[in-house]
Structure formats: structure tokens, C-alpha cells
Design a protein around this motif. Structure first.
Motif, PDB file in Angstrom:
ATOM      1  N   HIS A   1       0.776  -1.271   0.110  1.00 20.66           N
ATOM      2  CA  HIS A   1      -0.062  -0.259   0.014  1.00 20.66           C
ATOM      3  C   HIS A   1       0.837   1.018  -0.024  1.00 20.66           C
ATOM      4  O   HIS A   1       0.416   2.385  -0.807  1.00 20.66           O
ATOM      5  CB  HIS A   1      -1.005   0.033   1.167  1.00 20.66           C
ATOM      6  CG  HIS A   1      -2.192  -0.937   1.086  1.00 20.66           C
ATOM      7  ND1 HIS A   1      -3.282  -0.645   0.244  1.00 20.66           N
ATOM      8  CD2 HIS A   1      -2.279  -2.218   1.274  1.00 20.66           C
ATOM      9  CE1 HIS A   1      -3.899  -1.745   0.284  1.00 20.66           C
ATOM     10  NE2 HIS A   1      -3.578  -2.675   0.972  1.00 20.66           N
ATOM     11  N   VAL A   2       1.923   1.165   0.801  1.00 21.39           N
ATOM     12  CA  VAL A   2       2.803   2.401   0.743  1.00 21.39           C
ATOM     13  C   VAL A   2       3.728   2.517  -0.588  1.00 21.39           C
ATOM     14  O   VAL A   2       3.378   3.631  -1.267  1.00 21.39           O
ATOM     15  CB  VAL A   2       3.902   2.109   1.697  1.00 21.39           C
ATOM     16  CG1 VAL A   2       5.131   3.378   1.583  1.00 21.39           C
ATOM     17  CG2 VAL A   2       3.269   2.075   3.165  1.00 21.39           C
ATOM     18  N   ARG A   3       3.807   1.626  -1.324  1.00 18.40           N
ATOM     19  CA  ARG A   3       4.503   1.522  -2.769  1.00 18.40           C
ATOM     20  C   ARG A   3       3.321   2.065  -3.807  1.00 18.40           C
ATOM     21  O   ARG A   3       3.784   3.032  -4.485  1.00 18.40           O
ATOM     22  CB  ARG A   3       5.186   0.202  -3.258  1.00 18.40           C
ATOM     23  CG  ARG A   3       6.326   0.043  -2.602  1.00 18.40           C
ATOM     24  CD  ARG A   3       6.886  -1.263  -3.402  1.00 18.40           C
ATOM     25  NE  ARG A   3       6.296  -2.454  -3.019  1.00 18.40           N
ATOM     26  CZ  ARG A   3       6.302  -2.998  -1.972  1.00 18.40           C
ATOM     27  NH1 ARG A   3       7.218  -2.681  -0.940  1.00 18.40           N
ATOM     28  NH2 ARG A   3       5.445  -4.292  -1.754  1.00 18.40           N
ATOM     29  N   GLU A   4       2.067   1.566  -3.447  1.00 13.70           N
ATOM     30  CA  GLU A   4       1.268   2.105  -4.479  1.00 13.70           C
ATOM     31  C   GLU A   4       0.909   3.553  -4.233  1.00 13.70           C
ATOM     32  O   GLU A   4       0.860   4.501  -5.200  1.00 13.70           O
ATOM     33  CB  GLU A   4      -0.290   1.433  -4.212  1.00 13.70           C
ATOM     34  CG  GLU A   4      -0.235   0.124  -4.619  1.00 13.70           C
ATOM     35  CD  GLU A   4      -1.654  -0.727  -4.348  1.00 13.70           C
ATOM     36  OE1 GLU A   4      -2.359  -0.129  -3.812  1.00 13.70           O
ATOM     37  OE2 GLU A   4      -1.506  -1.727  -4.329  1.00 13.70           O
ATOM     38  N   ALA A   5       1.048   4.048  -3.012  1.00 14.52           N
ATOM     39  CA  ALA A   5       0.861   5.632  -2.759  1.00 14.52           C
ATOM     40  C   ALA A   5       1.888   6.208  -3.209  1.00 14.52           C
ATOM     41  O   ALA A   5       1.622   7.316  -4.120  1.00 14.52           O
ATOM     42  CB  ALA A   5       0.619   5.824  -1.281  1.00 14.52           C
ATOM     43  N   PHE A   6       3.065   6.031  -3.039  1.00 16.12           N
ATOM     44  CA  PHE A   6       4.323   6.616  -3.647  1.00 16.12           C
ATOM     45  C   PHE A   6       4.286   6.538  -5.046  1.00 16.12           C
ATOM     46  O   PHE A   6       4.739   7.600  -5.805  1.00 16.12           O
ATOM     47  CB  PHE A   6       5.735   6.279  -2.976  1.00 16.12           C
ATOM     48  CG  PHE A   6       5.486   6.797  -1.670  1.00 16.12           C
ATOM     49  CD1 PHE A   6       6.207   8.255  -1.578  1.00 16.12           C
ATOM     50  CD2 PHE A   6       5.360   6.197  -0.374  1.00 16.12           C
ATOM     51  CE1 PHE A   6       6.208   8.564  -0.284  1.00 16.12           C
ATOM     52  CE2 PHE A   6       5.638   6.734   0.946  1.00 16.12           C
ATOM     53  CZ  PHE A   6       5.830   7.868   0.915  1.00 16.12           C
ATOM     54  N   ASP A   7       4.030   5.423  -5.747  1.00 15.73           N
ATOM     55  CA  ASP A   7       3.904   5.193  -7.266  1.00 15.73           C
ATOM     56  C   ASP A   7       2.974   6.289  -7.769  1.00 15.73           C
ATOM     57  O   ASP A   7       3.502   7.070  -8.763  1.00 15.73           O
ATOM     58  CB  ASP A   7       3.748   3.992  -7.720  1.00 15.73           C
ATOM     59  CG  ASP A   7       4.702   3.019  -7.397  1.00 15.73           C
ATOM     60  OD1 ASP A   7       5.921   3.303  -7.059  1.00 15.73           O
ATOM     61  OD2 ASP A   7       4.658   1.656  -7.514  1.00 15.73           O
ATOM     62  N   GLU A   8       1.834   6.449  -7.236  1.00 14.64           N
ATOM     63  CA  GLU A   8       0.848   7.557  -7.731  1.00 14.64           C
ATOM     64  C   GLU A   8       1.539   8.613  -7.597  1.00 14.64           C
ATOM     65  O   GLU A   8       1.418   9.650  -8.861  1.00 14.64           O
ATOM     66  CB  GLU A   8      -0.295   6.986  -6.833  1.00 14.64           C
ATOM     67  CG  GLU A   8      -1.446   8.064  -7.577  1.00 14.64           C
ATOM     68  CD  GLU A   8      -2.828   7.840  -6.707  1.00 14.64           C
ATOM     69  OE1 GLU A   8      -3.643   8.756  -6.392  1.00 14.64           O
ATOM     70  OE2 GLU A   8      -3.112   6.533  -6.438  1.00 14.64           O
ATOM     71  N   VAL A   9       1.944   9.159  -6.417  1.00 18.30           N
ATOM     72  CA  VAL A   9       2.697  10.604  -6.256  1.00 18.30           C
ATOM     73  C   VAL A   9       3.783  10.778  -7.447  1.00 18.30           C
ATOM     74  O   VAL A   9       3.971  11.815  -8.149  1.00 18.30           O
ATOM     75  CB  VAL A   9       3.123  10.733  -4.893  1.00 18.30           C
ATOM     76  CG1 VAL A   9       3.995  12.078  -4.892  1.00 18.30           C
ATOM     77  CG2 VAL A   9       1.838  10.761  -3.823  1.00 18.30           C
TER      78      VAL A   9
ATOM     79  N   ARG B   1       4.304   9.565 -10.232  1.00 15.89           N
ATOM     80  CA  ARG B   1       3.702   9.666 -11.780  1.00 15.89           C
ATOM     81  C   ARG B   1       3.076  11.103 -11.902  1.00 15.89           C
ATOM     82  O   ARG B   1       2.972  11.457 -13.110  1.00 15.89           O
ATOM     83  CB  ARG B   1       2.617   8.629 -12.181  1.00 15.89           C
ATOM     84  CG  ARG B   1       3.145   7.300 -12.178  1.00 15.89           C
ATOM     85  CD  ARG B   1       2.145   6.430 -12.801  1.00 15.89           C
ATOM     86  NE  ARG B   1       0.945   6.065 -11.806  1.00 15.89           N
ATOM     87  CZ  ARG B   1       1.229   5.124 -10.785  1.00 15.89           C
ATOM     88  NH1 ARG B   1       2.249   4.290 -10.658  1.00 15.89           N
ATOM     89  NH2 ARG B   1       0.123   4.851 -10.028  1.00 15.89           N
ATOM     90  N   GLU B   2       2.670  11.893 -10.829  1.00 15.38           N
ATOM     91  CA  GLU B   2       2.317  13.259 -11.105  1.00 15.38           C
ATOM     92  C   GLU B   2       3.241  14.202 -11.535  1.00 15.38           C
ATOM     93  O   GLU B   2       4.504  14.064 -11.343  1.00 15.38           O
ATOM     94  CB  GLU B   2       1.774  13.947  -9.653  1.00 15.38           C
ATOM     95  CG  GLU B   2       0.798  13.097  -9.361  1.00 15.38           C
ATOM     96  CD  GLU B   2       0.108  13.570  -7.793  1.00 15.38           C
ATOM     97  OE1 GLU B   2       0.533  14.814  -7.439  1.00 15.38           O
ATOM     98  OE2 GLU B   2      -0.735  12.958  -7.064  1.00 15.38           O
ATOM     99  N   PRO B   3       3.021  15.249 -12.553  1.00 16.01           N
ATOM    100  CA  PRO B   3       3.939  16.145 -13.176  1.00 16.01           C
ATOM    101  C   PRO B   3       4.362  16.827 -12.087  1.00 16.01           C
ATOM    102  O   PRO B   3       3.480  17.336 -10.954  1.00 16.01           O
ATOM    103  CB  PRO B   3       3.160  16.762 -14.281  1.00 16.01           C
ATOM    104  CG  PRO B   3       1.464  16.352 -13.738  1.00 16.01           C
ATOM    105  CD  PRO B   3       1.420  15.487 -12.915  1.00 16.01           C
ATOM    106  N   ILE B   4       5.346  17.626 -12.040  1.00 15.51           N
ATOM    107  CA  ILE B   4       6.356  18.408 -11.341  1.00 15.51           C
ATOM    108  C   ILE B   4       5.566  19.926 -11.664  1.00 15.51           C
ATOM    109  O   ILE B   4       5.563  20.241 -12.894  1.00 15.51           O
ATOM    110  CB  ILE B   4       7.783  18.535 -11.400  1.00 15.51           C
ATOM    111  CG1 ILE B   4       8.277  17.239 -11.173  1.00 15.51           C
ATOM    112  CG2 ILE B   4       8.403  19.761 -10.580  1.00 15.51           C
ATOM    113  CD1 ILE B   4       9.723  17.074 -11.401  1.00 15.51           C
ATOM    114  N   PRO B   5       5.040  20.647 -10.610  1.00 20.51           N
ATOM    115  CA  PRO B   5       4.607  22.063 -10.858  1.00 20.51           C
ATOM    116  C   PRO B   5       5.528  22.762 -11.505  1.00 20.51           C
ATOM    117  O   PRO B   5       6.904  22.903 -11.239  1.00 20.51           O
ATOM    118  CB  PRO B   5       4.006  22.540  -9.453  1.00 20.51           C
ATOM    119  CG  PRO B   5       3.928  21.240  -8.824  1.00 20.51           C
ATOM    120  CD  PRO B   5       4.989  20.314  -9.330  1.00 20.51           C
TER     121      PRO B   5
END
Length: 69
Positions: free
Chosen positions: A39-47, A49-53
Motif C-alpha cells: 500500500h505504501v508503494r502504491e501511494a508513492f508510485d501514484e505521487v 507519476r504526477e507532473p512537477i508543478p
């Protein structure tokens, strides 16, 4: 005063305290560690993949050029 009152209470005697320490020293069960890890890996993987502002990219570029001095 009885011995339980002198030692600070009834059920928190030395043998109970020792069993709590040995339980805590063992850590989490391997299957629980694996579950939490997934669950921790899933959460960090999702973050990740987000573009850098844009404002952060601009700040990083300024710092690379020495603008942060």
C-alpha cells in the motif's frame, strides 16, 4: 498498603511487562509488513507519476544556474 499497591498497581507486574517487551521486540508479522509495504508503494508510485508543478521546475532551474545564492 499491600504489595500490588506498593508496586504501582495490580496487573502490570514484571511478568506481564516482560511479555509485552518480547512482543514489541518481534515487530510486525511478515504478512502484515508485506501488506503495508504494498500500500505504501502504491501511494508513492501514484505521487511519483504526477507532473512537477511549473513553479517548482522554475525554482530548480534557478538553483542550477546559481540563482539561489
Amino acid at each position: 498498603m499491600d504489595k500490588a499497591a506498593e508496586s504501582g498497581g495490580g496487573s502490570d507486574g514484571p511478568s506481564e511487562h516482560a511479555s509485552q517487551e518480547s512482543y514489541m521486540d518481534k515487530g510486525l508479522e511478515p504478512n502484515l509488513q508485506a501488506h503495508i509495504g504494498r500500500h505504501v508503494r502504491e501511494a508513492f508510485d501514484e505521487v511519483a507519476r504526477e507532473p512537477i508543478p511549473d513553479h517548482l521546475l522554475q525554482l530548480l532551474n534557478e538553483l542550477e544556474r546559481g540563482g539561489g545564492k
